[in-house]
Design a protein around this motif. Structure first.
Motif, PDB file in Angstrom:
ATOM      1  N   LEU A 257      44.459 -67.055 -84.104  1.00  0.00           N
ATOM      2  CA  LEU A 257      45.763 -67.645 -84.392  1.00  0.00           C
ATOM      3  C   LEU A 257      46.475 -68.015 -83.097  1.00  0.00           C
ATOM      4  O   LEU A 257      46.477 -67.245 -82.132  1.00  0.00           O
ATOM      5  CB  LEU A 257      46.620 -66.662 -85.187  1.00  0.00           C
ATOM      6  N   LEU A 258      47.104 -69.201 -83.095  1.00  0.00           N
ATOM      7  CA  LEU A 258      47.780 -69.712 -81.910  1.00  0.00           C
ATOM      8  C   LEU A 258      49.207 -70.131 -82.259  1.00  0.00           C
ATOM      9  O   LEU A 258      49.508 -70.444 -83.407  1.00  0.00           O
ATOM     10  CB  LEU A 258      47.037 -70.933 -81.346  1.00  0.00           C
ATOM     11  N   ARG A 259      50.067 -70.139 -81.239  1.00  0.00           N
ATOM     12  CA  ARG A 259      51.383 -70.776 -81.374  1.00  0.00           C
ATOM     13  C   ARG A 259      51.372 -72.009 -80.477  1.00  0.00           C
ATOM     14  O   ARG A 259      51.021 -71.928 -79.303  1.00  0.00           O
ATOM     15  CB  ARG A 259      52.510 -69.833 -80.954  1.00  0.00           C
TER      16      ARG A 259
ATOM     17  N   ILE B 203      40.892 -76.749 -82.186  1.00  0.00           N
ATOM     18  CA  ILE B 203      41.894 -76.384 -81.183  1.00  0.00           C
ATOM     19  C   ILE B 203      41.468 -75.119 -80.431  1.00  0.00           C
ATOM     20  O   ILE B 203      41.616 -75.013 -79.215  1.00  0.00           O
ATOM     21  CB  ILE B 203      43.265 -76.175 -81.852  1.00  0.00           C
ATOM     22  N   GLY B 204      40.911 -74.141 -81.155  1.00  0.00           N
ATOM     23  CA  GLY B 204      40.429 -72.935 -80.491  1.00  0.00           C
ATOM     24  C   GLY B 204      39.324 -73.255 -79.499  1.00  0.00           C
ATOM     25  O   GLY B 204      39.284 -72.711 -78.388  1.00  0.00           O
ATOM     26  N   GLY B 205      38.417 -74.147 -79.889  1.00  0.00           N
ATOM     27  CA  GLY B 205      37.351 -74.562 -78.979  1.00  0.00           C
ATOM     28  C   GLY B 205      37.899 -75.260 -77.748  1.00  0.00           C
ATOM     29  O   GLY B 205      37.369 -75.110 -76.640  1.00  0.00           O
TER      30      GLY B 205
ATOM     31  N   CYS C  86      46.800 -74.650 -92.274  1.00  0.00           N
ATOM     32  CA  CYS C  86      46.280 -74.368 -90.929  1.00  0.00           C
ATOM     33  C   CYS C  86      47.312 -74.669 -89.848  1.00  0.00           C
ATOM     34  O   CYS C  86      47.172 -74.218 -88.712  1.00  0.00           O
ATOM     35  CB  CYS C  86      44.984 -75.124 -90.674  1.00  0.00           C
ATOM     36  N   ILE C  87      48.369 -75.423 -90.188  1.00  0.00           N
ATOM     37  CA  ILE C  87      49.479 -75.672 -89.264  1.00  0.00           C
ATOM     38  C   ILE C  87      50.775 -75.495 -90.048  1.00  0.00           C
ATOM     39  O   ILE C  87      51.033 -76.246 -90.991  1.00  0.00           O
ATOM     40  CB  ILE C  87      49.430 -77.093 -88.668  1.00  0.00           C
TER      41      ILE C  87
ATOM     42  N   LEU D  95      40.720 -72.610 -85.865  1.00  0.00           N
ATOM     43  CA  LEU D  95      39.660 -73.493 -86.363  1.00  0.00           C
ATOM     44  C   LEU D  95      40.200 -74.836 -86.850  1.00  0.00           C
ATOM     45  O   LEU D  95      39.457 -75.628 -87.425  1.00  0.00           O
ATOM     46  CB  LEU D  95      38.888 -72.806 -87.497  1.00  0.00           C
ATOM     47  N   THR D  96      41.478 -75.103 -86.616  1.00  0.00           N
ATOM     48  CA  THR D  96      42.049 -76.396 -86.994  1.00  0.00           C
ATOM     49  C   THR D  96      41.359 -77.514 -86.217  1.00  0.00           C
ATOM     50  O   THR D  96      41.294 -77.474 -84.984  1.00  0.00           O
ATOM     51  CB  THR D  96      43.555 -76.432 -86.683  1.00  0.00           C
ATOM     52  N   PRO D  97      40.829 -78.538 -86.901  1.00  0.00           N
ATOM     53  CA  PRO D  97      40.214 -79.657 -86.185  1.00  0.00           C
ATOM     54  C   PRO D  97      41.216 -80.348 -85.258  1.00  0.00           C
ATOM     55  O   PRO D  97      42.394 -80.491 -85.593  1.00  0.00           O
ATOM     56  CB  PRO D  97      39.762 -80.598 -87.314  1.00  0.00           C
ATOM     57  N   ILE D  98      40.746 -80.762 -84.096  1.00  0.00           N
ATOM     58  CA  ILE D  98      41.617 -81.440 -83.130  1.00  0.00           C
ATOM     59  C   ILE D  98      42.222 -82.699 -83.744  1.00  0.00           C
ATOM     60  O   ILE D  98      43.406 -82.987 -83.574  1.00  0.00           O
ATOM     61  CB  ILE D  98      40.831 -81.790 -81.849  1.00  0.00           C
ATOM     62  N   ASP D  99      41.416 -83.451 -84.481  1.00  0.00           N
ATOM     63  CA  ASP D  99      41.917 -84.683 -85.102  1.00  0.00           C
ATOM     64  C   ASP D  99      43.053 -84.398 -86.076  1.00  0.00           C
ATOM     65  O   ASP D  99      44.036 -85.153 -86.137  1.00  0.00           O
ATOM     66  CB  ASP D  99      40.777 -85.410 -85.832  1.00  0.00           C
TER      67      ASP D  99
END
Length: 284
Positions: free
Chosen positions: A272-274, A234-236, A196-197, A212-216
């Protein structure tokens, strides 16, 4: 110490341990933790999991709506089969053609077998195959739901929010995993967070991040200190910051000391994010 004397010591220790009378669930959990000297660790973990179910709301265990693999009531057989093959699931929520967050039934993959026989002449009608879904609120206790699924001989429930919209999905396996730990089968990924990262191959000191990667998990992997109010991913976090979805594609959003560029999004969610640390401010 001989085996016999060691066994006698264990029995004496166990009797002293049992002489303490717990008054609350927390006392009982602490008592169980202390029992690791006498019981197998897996046994203690399962007992602790059972005691934790009443304190665990369904929302903490469910699969959230954006991650649910589902079908739609107007899908044709040839549209459904690729979803079944790719996901390898045995049960699927079927959503209404009018309200895309409304579940109208549950389809069991095995009910499609007769339609894929070479000599099959039966016309396909998805509605005739649907089972009645079980609905539960997000706030329901996990132990109560486990009892309900057992009583109704159902393996899956639809989780709804306070407005009646579908918030997610929860299965009997999800609840059992709260007791016995992760249950892996041949279709499970070894580590759902493994990819996921990943480092961005095109941009130095940047990472490609699944929305959808958890912030933690993001904080732990990249030594960050991001926080969100009422969001877990992270998306949220980006949606909380901007209030937009599809309009964000290609845009860069700054949160704390990080820059997030939206690489992919649909009409409902980010994909998807950078991520990269924001350049330090230059003071002249």
């Amino acid at each position: 110490m001989s085996g016999e004397s060691g066994s006698a010591w264990t029995v004496r220790g166990l009797k002293r341990w049992l002489s303490a009378t717990p008054e609350t669930r927390d006392d009982l959990v602490r008592l169980l933790e202390d029992s690791r000297r006498f019981l197998e660790p897996d046994t203690v973990d399962m007992l602790t999991g059972v005691l934790g179910l009443p304190k665990t709301p369904v929302r903490e265990v469910m699969t959230p709506r954006p991650s649910v693999v589902g079908l739609f009531e107007d899908d044709e057989l040839m549209e459904i089969l690729p979803v079944l093959i790719e996901s390898a699931h045995s049960r699927f929520p079927v959503f209404s053609r009018d309200g895309r967050d409304t579940v109208v039934g549950v389809l069991l993959a095995k009910d499609l077998l007769r339609f894929i026989q070479p000599d099959n002449n039966v016309s396909f009608d998805l509605h005739t195959l649907l089972r009645q879904p079980v609905f539960v609120p997000e706030s329901a206790r996990s132990d109560q739901l486990l009892g309900m699924l057992k009583h109704t001989q159902t393996h899956m429930a639809v989780v709804v929010d306070e407005y009646g919209a579908t918030a997610g999905l929860i299965t009997l396996e999800d609840l059992l995993e709260e007791i016995v730990g992760e249950i892996e089968d041949e279709h499970d990924e070894i580590d759902p967070l493994a990819d996921c990262i990943i480092p961005d191959p095109d941009v130095k000191e940047a990472w490609l991040v699944q929305a959808l990667t958890p912030i933690d998990h993001f904080n732990e992997e990249l030594n960050a200190e991001l926080e969100g109010e009422g969001v877990d991913t992270i998306g949220g976090l980006l949606l909380e910051k901007t209030g937009l979805v599809s309009e964000l594609t290609g845009e860069t959003v700054e949160i704390a000391d990080w820059e997030f560029t939206v690489l992919a999004a649909d009409l409902r969610s980010l994909t998807l994010l950078r991520a990269r640390r924001a350049p330090a401010l230059i003071i002249e």
